[in-house]
Write a protein that holds these residues in place. Structure first.
Motif, PDB file in Angstrom:
ATOM      1  N   TRP A  31       0.822  -1.203   0.000  1.00  0.00           N
ATOM      2  CA  TRP A  31       0.000   0.000   0.000  1.00  0.00           C
ATOM      3  C   TRP A  31       0.858   1.256   0.000  1.00  0.00           C
ATOM      4  N   VAL A  32       0.238   2.354  -0.436  1.00  0.00           N
ATOM      5  CA  VAL A  32       0.839   3.683  -0.362  1.00  0.00           C
ATOM      6  C   VAL A  32      -0.198   4.634   0.196  1.00  0.00           C
ATOM      7  N   ARG A  33       0.263   5.717   0.808  1.00  0.00           N
ATOM      8  CA  ARG A  33      -0.618   6.791   1.261  1.00  0.00           C
ATOM      9  C   ARG A  33      -0.317   8.017   0.427  1.00  0.00           C
ATOM     10  N   VAL A  34      -1.344   8.593  -0.170  1.00  0.00           N
ATOM     11  CA  VAL A  34      -1.183   9.797  -0.975  1.00  0.00           C
ATOM     12  C   VAL A  34      -2.067  10.908  -0.420  1.00  0.00           C
ATOM     13  N   GLY A  35      -1.630  12.148  -0.620  1.00  0.00           N
ATOM     14  CA  GLY A  35      -2.378  13.301  -0.138  1.00  0.00           C
ATOM     15  C   GLY A  35      -3.625  13.555  -0.967  1.00  0.00           C
ATOM     16  N   VAL A  74      -6.466  19.551   4.626  1.00  0.00           N
ATOM     17  CA  VAL A  74      -5.703  19.282   5.837  1.00  0.00           C
ATOM     18  C   VAL A  74      -6.650  18.947   6.976  1.00  0.00           C
ATOM     19  N   ASP A  75      -6.119  18.241   7.995  1.00  0.00           N
ATOM     20  CA  ASP A  75      -6.934  17.936   9.168  1.00  0.00           C
ATOM     21  C   ASP A  75      -6.889  19.127  10.131  1.00  0.00           C
ATOM     22  N   ARG A  76      -7.481  18.993  11.281  1.00  0.00           N
ATOM     23  CA  ARG A  76      -7.565  20.109  12.222  1.00  0.00           C
ATOM     24  C   ARG A  76      -6.224  20.492  12.840  1.00  0.00           C
ATOM     25  N   HIS A  77      -5.200  19.630  12.656  1.00  0.00           N
ATOM     26  CA  HIS A  77      -3.860  19.924  13.155  1.00  0.00           C
ATOM     27  C   HIS A  77      -2.955  20.482  12.063  1.00  0.00           C
ATOM     28  N   ARG A  91      -2.085  18.913   9.254  1.00  0.00           N
ATOM     29  CA  ARG A  91      -1.409  17.864   8.489  1.00  0.00           C
ATOM     30  C   ARG A  91      -2.269  17.502   7.274  1.00  0.00           C
ATOM     31  N   PRO A  92      -1.646  17.145   6.143  1.00  0.00           N
ATOM     32  CA  PRO A  92      -2.446  16.808   4.955  1.00  0.00           C
ATOM     33  C   PRO A  92      -3.268  15.539   5.162  1.00  0.00           C
ATOM     34  N   LEU A  93      -4.489  15.560   4.627  1.00  0.00           N
ATOM     35  CA  LEU A  93      -5.316  14.361   4.648  1.00  0.00           C
ATOM     36  C   LEU A  93      -4.787  13.391   3.607  1.00  0.00           C
ATOM     37  N   THR A  94      -4.787  12.122   3.939  1.00  0.00           N
ATOM     38  CA  THR A  94      -4.269  11.108   3.026  1.00  0.00           C
ATOM     39  C   THR A  94      -5.270   9.984   2.849  1.00  0.00           C
ATOM     40  N   ILE A  95      -5.064   9.220   1.791  1.00  0.00           N
ATOM     41  CA  ILE A  95      -5.875   8.041   1.527  1.00  0.00           C
ATOM     42  C   ILE A  95      -4.919   6.889   1.248  1.00  0.00           C
ATOM     43  N   LYS A  96      -5.273   5.704   1.722  1.00  0.00           N
ATOM     44  CA  LYS A  96      -4.443   4.518   1.527  1.00  0.00           C
ATOM     45  C   LYS A  96      -4.922   3.783   0.279  1.00  0.00           C
ATOM     46  N   LEU A  97      -3.981   3.561  -0.662  1.00  0.00           N
ATOM     47  CA  LEU A  97      -4.280   2.826  -1.885  1.00  0.00           C
ATOM     48  C   LEU A  97      -3.546   1.494  -1.845  1.00  0.00           C
ATOM     49  N   SER A  98      -4.221   0.407  -2.200  1.00  0.00           N
ATOM     50  CA  SER A  98      -3.619  -0.924  -2.185  1.00  0.00           C
ATOM     51  C   SER A  98      -3.203  -1.349  -3.582  1.00  0.00           C
TER      52      SER A  98
END
Length: 89
Positions: free
Chosen positions: A48-52, A57-60, A62-69
């Motif tokens: 898997w990889v995580r991409v932005g 961004v989240d409340r902190h 940091r960029p939101l990411t999604i996990k792709l398999s």
């Protein structure tokens, strides 16, 4: 440090899988046969990889990411065999 490719690597400095020295050398990631430049984190053994998600961004902050398999291939861009071959040319 040796030029071995880790099973898991992250660009986030707060992550336990962050390796600034290796990231500075450069890491090329091929996901499902295509080179990706937007990968935040990867795992070779878990495929898997995580991409932005763009500029979200989240409340902190940091960029939101999604996990792709899918199949992940990783190579070092400099400092390994490629750099030695470039020096000889």
């Amino acid at each position: 440090m040796s030029d071995t490719i880790p099973d898991r690597l992250s660009v986030d400095p707060a992550s336990p899988w962050h390796n600034a020295e290796l990231l500075q050398k450069g890491v090329g990631i091929h996901f499902k046969g295509k080179e990706r430049f937007d990968v935040e984190e990867y795992s070779i053994s878990e495929n898997w990889v995580r991409v932005g998600l763009g500029k979200k961004v989240d409340r902190h902050g940091r960029p939101l990411t999604i996990k792709l398999s899918g199949p992940v291939e990783v190579k070092l861009l400099s400092g390994g065999d490629d750099a030695e071959a470039a020096d000889e040319a």
